[in-house]
Each structure stands twice: as structure tokens, then as C-alpha cells.
Design a protein around this motif. Structure first.
Motif, PDB file in Angstrom:
ATOM      1  N   ARG A 160       0.822  -1.218   0.000  1.00  0.00           N
ATOM      2  CA  ARG A 160       0.000   0.000   0.000  1.00  0.00           C
ATOM      3  C   ARG A 160       0.852   1.263   0.000  1.00  0.00           C
ATOM      4  NH1 ARG A 160      -2.261   1.526   6.019  1.00  0.00           N
ATOM      5  NH2 ARG A 160      -0.274   1.411   7.139  1.00  0.00           N
ATOM      6  N   ALA A 161       2.172   1.150   0.188  1.00  0.00           N
ATOM      7  CA  ALA A 161       3.056   2.309   0.297  1.00  0.00           C
ATOM      8  C   ALA A 161       3.292   2.932  -1.073  1.00  0.00           C
ATOM      9  CB  ALA A 161       4.386   1.900   0.929  1.00  0.00           C
ATOM     10  N   VAL A 162       3.708   4.194  -1.075  1.00  0.00           N
ATOM     11  CA  VAL A 162       4.041   4.902  -2.304  1.00  0.00           C
ATOM     12  C   VAL A 162       5.555   5.041  -2.407  1.00  0.00           C
ATOM     13  CG1 VAL A 162       1.871   6.165  -2.342  1.00  0.00           C
ATOM     14  CG2 VAL A 162       3.856   7.169  -1.195  1.00  0.00           C
ATOM     15  N   VAL A 163       6.039   5.213  -3.622  1.00  0.00           N
ATOM     16  CA  VAL A 163       7.470   5.352  -3.866  1.00  0.00           C
ATOM     17  C   VAL A 163       7.951   6.692  -3.326  1.00  0.00           C
ATOM     18  CG1 VAL A 163       9.258   5.473  -5.641  1.00  0.00           C
ATOM     19  CG2 VAL A 163       7.306   3.919  -5.928  1.00  0.00           C
ATOM     20  N   CYS A 164       9.040   6.653  -2.561  1.00  0.00           N
ATOM     21  CA  CYS A 164       9.679   7.882  -2.085  1.00  0.00           C
ATOM     22  C   CYS A 164      11.129   7.893  -2.570  1.00  0.00           C
ATOM     23  CB  CYS A 164       9.613   7.983  -0.563  1.00  0.00           C
ATOM     24  SG  CYS A 164      10.462   6.657   0.302  1.00  0.00           S
ATOM     25  N   GLU A 165      11.812   8.990  -2.366  1.00  0.00           N
ATOM     26  CA  GLU A 165      13.170   9.124  -2.884  1.00  0.00           C
ATOM     27  C   GLU A 165      14.116   8.106  -2.266  1.00  0.00           C
ATOM     28  OE1 GLU A 165      14.526  13.111  -2.471  1.00  0.00           O
ATOM     29  OE2 GLU A 165      13.108  13.929  -3.941  1.00  0.00           O
ATOM     30  N   GLU A 166      13.901   7.729  -1.007  1.00  0.00           N
ATOM     31  CA  GLU A 166      14.775   6.752  -0.362  1.00  0.00           C
ATOM     32  C   GLU A 166      14.705   5.387  -1.059  1.00  0.00           C
ATOM     33  OE1 GLU A 166      12.789   8.762   1.179  1.00  0.00           O
ATOM     34  OE2 GLU A 166      14.032   9.934   2.579  1.00  0.00           O
ATOM     35  N   ASP A 167      13.563   5.073  -1.673  1.00  0.00           N
ATOM     36  CA  ASP A 167      13.418   3.782  -2.352  1.00  0.00           C
ATOM     37  C   ASP A 167      14.330   3.673  -3.569  1.00  0.00           C
ATOM     38  OD1 ASP A 167      11.435   2.838  -0.606  1.00  0.00           O
ATOM     39  OD2 ASP A 167       9.865   3.864  -1.734  1.00  0.00           O
ATOM     40  N   LEU A 168      14.726   4.800  -4.132  1.00  0.00           N
ATOM     41  CA  LEU A 168      15.517   4.769  -5.360  1.00  0.00           C
ATOM     42  C   LEU A 168      16.939   4.295  -5.128  1.00  0.00           C
ATOM     43  CD1 LEU A 168      14.362   8.199  -6.858  1.00  0.00           C
ATOM     44  CD2 LEU A 168      13.437   5.936  -7.347  1.00  0.00           C
ATOM     45  N   GLY A 169      17.388   4.288  -3.880  1.00  0.00           N
ATOM     46  CA  GLY A 169      18.769   3.943  -3.588  1.00  0.00           C
ATOM     47  C   GLY A 169      19.113   2.486  -3.770  1.00  0.00           C
ATOM     48  N   ALA A 170      18.111   1.575  -3.692  1.00  0.00           N
ATOM     49  CA  ALA A 170      18.429   0.151  -3.773  1.00  0.00           C
ATOM     50  C   ALA A 170      17.393  -0.643  -4.550  1.00  0.00           C
ATOM     51  CB  ALA A 170      18.570  -0.431  -2.362  1.00  0.00           C
ATOM     52  N   GLN A 171      16.401   0.011  -5.134  1.00  0.00           N
ATOM     53  CA  GLN A 171      15.361  -0.707  -5.872  1.00  0.00           C
ATOM     54  C   GLN A 171      15.493  -0.412  -7.362  1.00  0.00           C
ATOM     55  OE1 GLN A 171      11.366  -0.724  -4.350  1.00  0.00           O
ATOM     56  NE2 GLN A 171      12.001  -0.140  -2.289  1.00  0.00           N
ATOM     57  N   ALA A 205      -3.869  -2.857  -1.215  1.00  0.00           N
ATOM     58  CA  ALA A 205      -4.502  -2.819   0.106  1.00  0.00           C
ATOM     59  C   ALA A 205      -3.463  -3.055   1.200  1.00  0.00           C
ATOM     60  CB  ALA A 205      -5.608  -3.864   0.180  1.00  0.00           C
ATOM     61  N   ASP A 206      -3.891  -2.875   2.440  1.00  0.00           N
ATOM     62  CA  ASP A 206      -3.060  -3.163   3.607  1.00  0.00           C
ATOM     63  C   ASP A 206      -3.151  -4.656   3.903  1.00  0.00           C
ATOM     64  OD1 ASP A 206      -1.798  -3.408   6.065  1.00  0.00           O
ATOM     65  OD2 ASP A 206      -2.751  -1.635   6.931  1.00  0.00           O
ATOM     66  N   VAL A 207      -2.024  -5.350   3.968  1.00  0.00           N
ATOM     67  CA  VAL A 207      -2.044  -6.792   4.190  1.00  0.00           C
ATOM     68  C   VAL A 207      -2.710  -7.150   5.510  1.00  0.00           C
ATOM     69  CG1 VAL A 207       0.231  -6.851   5.299  1.00  0.00           C
ATOM     70  CG2 VAL A 207      -0.634  -8.889   4.094  1.00  0.00           C
ATOM     71  N   ARG A 208      -2.643  -6.230   6.480  1.00  0.00           N
ATOM     72  CA  ARG A 208      -3.241  -6.508   7.793  1.00  0.00           C
ATOM     73  C   ARG A 208      -4.766  -6.526   7.743  1.00  0.00           C
ATOM     74  NH1 ARG A 208       0.590  -2.052  10.573  1.00  0.00           N
ATOM     75  NH2 ARG A 208      -0.059  -1.080   8.627  1.00  0.00           N
ATOM     76  N   SER A 209      -5.334  -6.010   6.666  1.00  0.00           N
ATOM     77  CA  SER A 209      -6.792  -6.009   6.536  1.00  0.00           C
ATOM     78  C   SER A 209      -7.313  -7.246   5.807  1.00  0.00           C
ATOM     79  CB  SER A 209      -7.250  -4.756   5.778  1.00  0.00           C
ATOM     80  OG  SER A 209      -6.795  -4.793   4.429  1.00  0.00           O
TER      81      SER A 209
END
Length: 465
Positions: A160-171, A205-209
């Protein structure tokens, strides 16, 4: 679900005041550039050679190659410490070469001989398998890439998360243009291009749901980089559906893989020896349940040994003692890496702080984590001197970080295990693999609750005379 960054304990190159370290770092960066050029050239030649016969898209391969170089070696350029830089350089080089081989080899299903009945069964199991991958972290990128190139039937990316700048470092399945998009939706586009034969689905969706019956259609369930309570919930649902479950996480130079396959049968093929293989228990978790033979093309008699592995849940493993063989010899206890204590203390911290990750710059977090680590170390019966404060400091500074070479190793190990499990070949991970990139060691511990005590024997009655 927290976004991860580069480990806090590795300083950047800017501002180094030690000329010797600066010169050594410059030499290593130059070596990295040469290695990068060589690998790029080799990769491009390999793309040209295999573009026509392995079914993969050349453009996708070229982009993946540049990703290896950019993220596998890019981390090294930002390091100042000569020893850490050298370690990461050689680890990055070997890891990148391994990933290069994975990227450019033919898909797994294309390499299986078509005239072998057993291998056809393995291929069909792989082609029809639907894998659920929860939380698109850096290590999840590696897993998804490996499984899609292997030729599984379908994969569902749940995040459910969105891409942020920190994700670009290793993905490598996302780009700067994806910032602000859902991570699963962004990664699915490039993942699909790796193998158009695989169905790639997205769930935001949220996996917890998710209700328990949501997990039933999947052949394997994999959860990455989640807090401990969420992992327990997914593991419980997977158990109820009788589905294999994997949990893994990477923290800078460290990481782990946990597996709960419930009860898993697999076949080991070997040349028959003069000593017959007995149907018996080989350990507390593994038993030989069947033995059959066949002849190979050369006329040799091949023995096919079917074994059964018994597993426990993550909740049980987190409170289980060390295997009994460690307690018999104190020398073996001293060989248990403190990383086992660190991972279990991290799980305990999650439970104490509602899933929060300990921060190395917070006095309260460091104090609580140190106390939890000391308690876990004592519970495992490990010598106190093997838990050094230097390790705890380094571990805490790595928590929350992602390094591409480490995620490549963990993602490759897990994907290979999943392929073996689906094909019911080779012994799977039982049940906790730890990885320390600084020591380049990956020990496996079978953590299970102790067996229940035998029932008390009834008192014997006096015999009649």
C-alpha cells in the motif's frame, strides 16, 4: 511499513581529513570504475548473443545491467573507511557477477529437459505456481525478478506504500518518475517486461486487513521488511491455509530469512550406495519416508530418497532454544554469531514499541534494545562475552538500511529455495538463515520448541500369584 535508507554507520567520502584514507579510497574507486566498464562490456556482448534464443527483452536486460552497476557499485563510492570500502568492493563485485549470471541466463523452465517425466512435473509445478509477495522493499525487488525470470505462473505484488526518494537507492524496478506512485503498481510495469509469460498482479490494500481465506489461492507467501506482529499475523493465516511462508529482512550489512513450510516433502537423488537407506528419523525435524530407484542414461542405479521436514511458526521459533547439539559443547556456543541475538532482540523491540524500529541516536531506544539483547542472549544460553557492545552499536546503526549487494544475496537465496520447494527437490532452509556481509557468513539454525515430555508411565500392578 517504514522506508529504508543507507545504513547510518557508514560515513560518506566528503570531508575526509586522512590523506592515506583519501588516496586508498580514490584507488578503490578507480578499480571500481574499471570493473564497471568490464562488466558492462561483457553484459552487452551477452545481451547480443542471447537476445534471439532466451525469450527475454534485450532492453530490459540492458537496463538491469546498468542497475547492477549503478546500485551494486554506487554504494562503494560513498564510503570513506578503507577496510569497509574494500570489503564492500569485493562483495559487490562477486555479488554483481552472480546477479549478472541470473539476469542473462535462460529462464528456468526453458532449461528443463522435455523428455524426463519427473522434470516435466517440476516444470508444471513452477509454471502453475502463484506467489504472493508482500511489501515491495529492495530485497522484494530481487525476489520478484528472480522468480519471474525463473518462469513461475503468476505473482501478486501487495503493497500500500508509495514510492519515495529513499526507495531509489536500492530498488531497480522503480525510477525517479515513479515517486508518489504506489510501489506495487510502479514495480509491476518493469517486472512484466522481464518475462511476458508471467502474469503480474497488483494489490494496493493493507495486508493486515486481509481475511484468512485471502491467502488460500497462493502456492507460496513471502513477506519482506515488516514489523514482527504483522509477520506473525501473515504466518498464522498461511498456516491456516496450509501454505509455505517466508519472512525476511535486510538491515545494512545484515539480514535473515525465516521459513515455515508447515510439513514439506522433497526428493534427493543420488547414486545408490552399498548401504541401504533406512526409513527413519534423521533429526528432530527430518525423516526419510520413502526410497525408490531408477537407472540413468549411463545405466547407473540412482536412488531417490523422499524426506519430510517438519516446521514451526515464527512465534514458536522466536522463543525456541538453540538446537540441542549446541548445548553439548561450549565451543559450539561460542561459535554462534551475535547476529542471532540481534535479530531476536529486534523482534522483541518491535513487540515492545508497536512495530517501531530502534534508532541509534535515541538513548531510550539504545537502552531498551541493549536490555532486550542481553535477555535474549541469556535465554539462548550463550556466553556473555560473545555479545560485545561494539556489535550492538554496529547492528543498531545498520537497522533500517538497504545495501544492494546484501539484498541481492538474500533475494537470490530465497528465490532459489522457493523454486526448490515448488519442485519438491533439494533440502529447503530449516528454518532461520542469518547473513552477515562483513564476515561473509550465512549460518542456518533450526529453531524449534522442545518436544513435549513423555507421559508418565502408569505404576505397575503387583502380579497375582
Amino acid at each position: 511499513m517504514e522506508n529504508k535508507t543507507t545504513p547510518q554507520n557508514v560515513p560518506v567520502t566528503n570531508g575526509s581529513s586522512d590523506p592515506a584514507k583519501t588516496d586508498a579510497a580514490a584507488e578503490t574507486v578507480a578499480a571500481l570504475s574499471q570493473a564497471q566498464t568490464a562488466i558492462s562490456a561483457a553484459g552487452e556482448r551477452h545481451v547480443a548473443e542471447m537476445a534471439d534464443n532466451d525469450g527475454l527483452i534485450p532492453d530490459a536486460k540492458t537496463k538491469l545491467l546498468s542497475t547492477i552497476v549503478r546500485y551494486g557499485f554506487g554504494e562503494c563510492r560513498r564510503k570513506r573507511s578503507t577496510s569497509s570500502l574494500s570489503r564492500l568492493f569485493f562483495f559487490s563485485l562477486s555479488s554483481s557477477l552472480l546477479r549478472l549470471k541470473l539476469y542473462f541466463q535462460k529462464p528456468f523452465y526453458a532449461r528443463i529437459p522435455a523428455d524426463d517425466g519427473d522434470d516435466n512435473v517440476d516444470r508444471n509445478r513452477l509454471r502453475t505456481a502463484h506467489v504472493l509477495l508482500v511489501n515491495l522493499s529492495a530485497v522484494a525487488n530481487e525476489i520478484a525478478k528472480n522468480l519471474v525470470l525463473a518462469g513461475i505462473g503468476a505473482i501478486t505484488l501487495l503493497d500500500r506504500a508509495v514510492v519515495c526518494e529513499e526507495d531509489l537507492g536500492a530498488q531497480f524496478l522503480i525510477t525517479e518518475e515513479d515517486v508518489g506512485r504506489n510501489r506495487a503498481e510502479a514495480a509491476a510495469v518493469r517486472l512484466q517486461k522481464l518475462n511476458p509469460r508471467v502474469a503480474v498482479h497488483v494489490d494496493t490494500a493493507d495486508v493486515r486487513s486481509k481475511p484468512p481465506d485471502f491467502f488460500s489461492p497462493y502456492a507460496v507467501i513471502i513477506a519482506t521488511c515488516l514489523d514482527f506482529d504483522t509477520l506473525l499475523q501473515i504466518n498464522e493465516h498461511a498456516r491456516r491455509a496450509n501454505r509455505p511462508f517466508y519472512a525476511l529482512d535486510s538491515h545494512g550489512f545484515y539480514g535473515y530469512i525465516f521459513s515455515d513450510l508447515v510439513s514439506h516433502d522433497y526428493v534427493i537423488e543420488r547414486e545408490r550406495s552399498n548401504v541401504p537407506t533406512a526409513l527413519k528419523a534423521e533429526s528432530g525435524t527430518r525423516s526419510v519416508i520413502n526410497v525408490s530407484t531408477k537407472r540413468d542414461n549411463s545405466g547407473k542405479v540412482i536412488e531417490m530418497v523422499t524426506k519430510r521436514e517438519r516446521y514451526c511458526t515464527l512465534a514458536q521459533a522466536s522463543s525456541a532454544p538453540l538446537p540441542s547439539e549446541y548445548n553439548r559443547v561450549r565451543r559450539r556456543l561460542r561459535q554462534v554469531p551475535p547476529l542471532l541475538t540481534g535479530i531476536q532482540a529486534l523482534w522483541a523491540f518491535h513487540r515492545a514499541r508497536d512495530g517501531a524500529t530502534p534508532r541509534s541516536n535515541s538513548h531510550d531506544d539504545v537502552e531498551l534494545f541493549t536490555r532486550l539483547a542481553t535477555e535474549q542472549h541469556r535465554r539462548l544460553g550463550l556466553p556473555p562475552e560473545t555479545l560485545a557492545s561494539e556489535f550492538l552499536t554496529t547492528f543498531l546503526q545498520n537497522v533500517g538500511g538497504e545495501l544492494a549487494p546484501v539484498t541481492a544475496f538474500l533475494g537470490g537465496q530465497l528465490a532459489q529455495d522457493v523454486i526448490n520447494v515448488l519442485g519438491q527437490r533439494e533440502q529447503p532452509i530449516q528454518n532461520l538463515l542469518l547473513f552477515d556481509a562483513l564476515d561473509t557468513k550465512a549460518p542456518v539454525f533450526a529453531l524449534h520448541p522442545p518436544p513435549p515430555p513423555p507421559p508418565p508411565s502408569s505404576p505397575s500392578l503387583p502380579s497375582r500369584t
